[in-house]
Scaffold this motif. Structure first.
Motif, short mmCIF file in Angstrom:
data_model
loop_
_atom_site.label_atom_id
_atom_site.label_comp_id
_atom_site.label_asym_id
_atom_site.label_seq_id
_atom_site.Cartn_x
_atom_site.Cartn_y
_atom_site.Cartn_z
N MET A 105 -76.89 -7.94 -42.17
CA MET A 105 -76.72 -6.43 -41.67
C MET A 105 -77.47 -6.13 -41.92
SD MET A 105 -73.37 -4.95 -43.19
CE MET A 105 -74.90 -4.17 -45.04
N ILE A 106 -77.03 -4.99 -40.71
CA ILE A 106 -78.45 -3.85 -40.35
C ILE A 106 -78.30 -2.60 -41.41
CG2 ILE A 106 -79.57 -2.31 -38.23
CD1 ILE A 106 -78.75 -4.71 -36.52
N PRO A 107 -79.44 -2.11 -41.97
CA PRO A 107 -79.16 -0.83 -43.21
C PRO A 107 -78.53 0.48 -42.55
CG PRO A 107 -81.45 -1.82 -43.17
CD PRO A 107 -80.28 -2.61 -42.38
N ASP A 108 -78.53 0.94 -43.11
CA ASP A 108 -78.46 2.54 -42.74
C ASP A 108 -79.40 3.30 -42.99
OD1 ASP A 108 -75.59 2.75 -41.24
OD2 ASP A 108 -74.62 2.97 -43.34
N TYR A 109 -80.02 3.49 -43.54
CA TYR A 109 -81.46 3.75 -44.11
C TYR A 109 -82.35 3.02 -44.21
CZ TYR A 109 -77.83 7.81 -44.69
OH TYR A 109 -76.91 8.50 -44.80
N TYR A 110 -83.72 3.44 -44.23
CA TYR A 110 -84.87 2.99 -44.28
C TYR A 110 -85.96 3.99 -44.92
CZ TYR A 110 -82.81 -0.15 -40.56
OH TYR A 110 -81.94 -0.42 -40.35
N SER A 111 -86.48 2.75 -45.96
CA SER A 111 -87.63 2.91 -47.12
C SER A 111 -89.23 4.30 -45.42
CB SER A 111 -88.66 2.64 -47.71
OG SER A 111 -89.57 1.30 -47.27
N ILE A 112 -90.42 4.97 -45.83
CA ILE A 112 -91.38 4.95 -45.04
C ILE A 112 -92.07 4.22 -45.15
CG2 ILE A 112 -93.78 6.77 -45.41
CD1 ILE A 112 -91.14 8.85 -46.72
N ALA A 113 -92.62 2.99 -46.10
CA ALA A 113 -92.94 2.07 -45.69
C ALA A 113 -91.94 0.55 -44.37
CB ALA A 113 -93.03 1.27 -47.38
N GLN A 114 -91.13 1.29 -44.73
CA GLN A 114 -90.09 0.42 -43.44
C GLN A 114 -90.28 0.76 -42.26
OE1 GLN A 114 -86.71 0.32 -45.85
NE2 GLN A 114 -86.58 -1.71 -46.35
N VAL A 115 -89.93 2.11 -42.13
CA VAL A 115 -90.65 2.66 -41.10
C VAL A 115 -91.78 2.56 -39.85
CG1 VAL A 115 -90.21 4.94 -39.42
CG2 VAL A 115 -88.01 4.32 -41.33
N ALA A 116 -92.88 3.00 -41.08
CA ALA A 116 -94.07 2.12 -40.85
C ALA A 116 -94.33 1.31 -40.13
CB ALA A 116 -95.16 2.52 -41.61
N ASP A 117 -93.93 -0.35 -40.40
CA ASP A 117 -93.09 -1.77 -39.91
C ASP A 117 -92.78 -1.29 -38.89
OD1 ASP A 117 -95.50 -2.49 -41.80
OD2 ASP A 117 -92.98 -2.94 -43.87
N ILE A 118 -91.62 -1.13 -39.09
CA ILE A 118 -91.06 -1.33 -37.33
C ILE A 118 -91.48 -0.55 -36.46
CG2 ILE A 118 -88.74 -0.66 -36.75
CD1 ILE A 118 -87.74 -0.98 -39.45
N ASP A 138 -77.97 8.76 -52.01
CA ASP A 138 -76.79 8.09 -53.51
C ASP A 138 -78.35 8.41 -54.68
OD1 ASP A 138 -74.78 6.75 -52.71
OD2 ASP A 138 -76.00 4.88 -52.31
N ASN A 139 -79.60 8.27 -53.64
CA ASN A 139 -80.94 8.28 -55.23
C ASN A 139 -81.67 9.69 -54.34
OD1 ASN A 139 -82.36 6.76 -53.10
ND2 ASN A 139 -81.75 4.82 -54.06
N ASN A 140 -81.52 10.11 -53.58
CA ASN A 140 -82.28 11.30 -52.64
C ASN A 140 -83.73 10.54 -52.86
OD1 ASN A 140 -81.80 14.00 -53.35
ND2 ASN A 140 -82.82 14.55 -54.92
N TYR A 141 -83.95 9.31 -52.91
CA TYR A 141 -85.69 9.35 -51.77
C TYR A 141 -85.73 9.16 -50.79
CZ TYR A 141 -86.05 5.40 -55.90
OH TYR A 141 -85.82 5.33 -57.53
N ARG A 142 -86.50 9.55 -50.64
CA ARG A 142 -86.67 10.15 -49.19
C ARG A 142 -86.50 9.14 -48.37
NH1 ARG A 142 -91.50 13.38 -47.65
NH2 ARG A 142 -89.95 14.85 -45.52
N VAL A 143 -86.03 9.23 -47.13
CA VAL A 143 -85.80 8.14 -46.19
C VAL A 143 -85.43 8.66 -45.08
CG1 VAL A 143 -84.93 5.92 -48.08
CG2 VAL A 143 -83.74 8.15 -46.85
#
Length: 432
Positions: free
Chosen positions: A1-14, A38-43
């Protein structure tokens, strides 16, 4: 399943950009992360990146469709420079049967024999191997010949001019076996090696021996269910009597980026946590210093006095030296594995523990199954794993090769005979 949110590290890789580039885009408003509900992280939300070509490939992937590809018959494989079997194992998983595997290193040969007693492993110099007895029995000839410069005399090089190189032996094996398709993998650096002349010569020879080269492509393992930022250049050649009638399609990416957590913990990739195994260790003082480095950090995250102690004269030199005192992160893919996990220039420290990665952790990052054992002393095992093609990357490419051969089988089964190569050349000349 493709997630809705991505971390900064994940977007850098993508997007295949650095975190520093993302920070710059954040500052100038080009691409600004938001707070996760949900967790207030920057995504980043999926909608923010889906207009990028790299993200579109991920979101529109045909992975689930491609993973169902099976061979229409038993396809036969010959592999040169087989190493510890990463490429061969991935191709086997895709449905290929190995007729012969050649490897010079005795420890790697013992690894192949220990895991696949029925494989025909030929140990020794490839120059001494006779391939003619397999002529017209081989569907794929594969191998990762080492990157070597050729001698130049002010002219384009042909097959005989490359004599003395390991690529010559690869090409000789192709001439002797006459496979339908050839597969060569190499380091990304081959693209620019000797100002591009090495690849030009390889391309000339592939053409001379009767194969049409698909545009070479660098595949990033991180897109193919491999938790590692490794890149490999793939060269695919289709025999000229077949090439006009078929097309090779590169594999689609997996729907998400695998991380160190996927590699070492029970989850989507493996059914259990990593088994215990041998591994190198750090000297006491080095371990004490690395204990101060946070996950995903490196020497610049140390205090200035520890930076000076650890880096010594390198402290005053230019360059980021981002591999030094580097600790891996659970939430990111591993950096490209080297042949030794404890080298100071290319540190690969465990995300939590103050030690290098073990042999089994190394193997998991290369997506070898836990049952695949490695022969030889510890240094030889690390070397075999570090030099391997990631199994899941080979599996993805293997599925695309199976699809290609299935199309070739349909050609052979059709009532309309294939045109001879000479007839094709005549028609091309008339068109010109």
């Amino acid at each position: 399943m493709i997630p809705d949110y991505y971390s900064i590290a994940q977007v850098a890789d993508i997007l295949s950009v650095s975190k520093e580039t993302l920070r710059r885009w954040d500052s100038n408003g080009t691409l600004v992360p938001q707070r996760h509900p949900d967790n207030n992280y920057r995504v980043y939300h999926r909608s923010q990146i889906e207009h990028f070509e790299q993200a579109q490939l991920l979101f529109n992937s045909k992975w689930d469709e491609e993973v169902t590809i099976k061979p229409d018959r038993d396809y036969k494989l010959v592999e040169l420079f087989a190493g510890a079997g990463g490429l061969a194992l991935g191709l086997e998983k895709a449905g290929f049967q190995s007729l012969l595997l050649n490897e010079f290193d005795r420890h790697a040969c013992n690894t192949l024999r220990a895991n696949r007693p029925l494989w025909n492993v030929v140990e020794g110099d490839v120059a001494n191997v006779e391939f003619s007895k397999h002529r017209d029995q081989v569907d794929i000839l594969s191998g990762g010949f080492p990157c070597q410069a050729f001698s130049y005399a002010g002219k384009k090089l042909g097959f005989e001019d490359t004599r003395g190189t390991l690529f010559f032996e690869f090409a000789r094996a192709v001439k002797e076996t006459n496979p339908k398709v050839i597969v060569a993998e190499n380091v990304r650096g081959l693209l620019k090696h000797d100002d591009g002349k090495t690849l030009e010569s390889i391309t000339n020879v592939i053409d001379e021996i009767g194969y049409e080269l698909v545009d070479p492509r660098v595949l990033k393992a991180v897109f193919y269910q491999v938790p590692q930022k490794r890149e490999r250049l793939f060269l695919i050649g289709i025999r000229k009597d077949l090439a006009p009638f078929v097309k090779f399609n590169w594999p689609s990416p997996y729907t998400r980026i695998m991380t160190m957590r996927d590699a070492l913990k029970k989850g989507d990739l493996f059914d259990t946590d990593t088994p215990k195994s041998e591994g190198q260790t750090y000297p006491k003082r080095k371990a004490e210093i690395l204990a101060k480095v946070p996950q995903g950090g490196y020497w610049r995250d140390l205090s200035d006095d520890l930076q000076r102690e650890y880096m010594k004269k390198s402290y005053f030199l230019g360059g980021g030296k981002t591999g030094m005192a580097r600790r891996l992160s659970w939430d990111e893919p591993c950096l490209t594995l080297t042949c030794s996990p404890a080298q100071k220039q290319t540190e690969r420290c465990h995300p939590e523990e103050n030690r290098p990665l073990t042999v089994r952790e190394y193997a998991r990052i290369q997506t070898f199954p836990d049952a695949w054992i490695f022969s030889g002393p510890l240094t030889a095992q690390y070397k075999q794993i570090g030099n391997a093609v990631p199994v899941n990357l080979a599996y993805a490419v293997g599925r695309s090769l199976v699809a290609l051969l299935n199309d070739i089988e349909k050609l052979n089964a059709s009532s309309k005979p294939l045109k001879k190569e000479s007839e094709i050349h005549k028609q091309m000349a008339l068109v010109v």
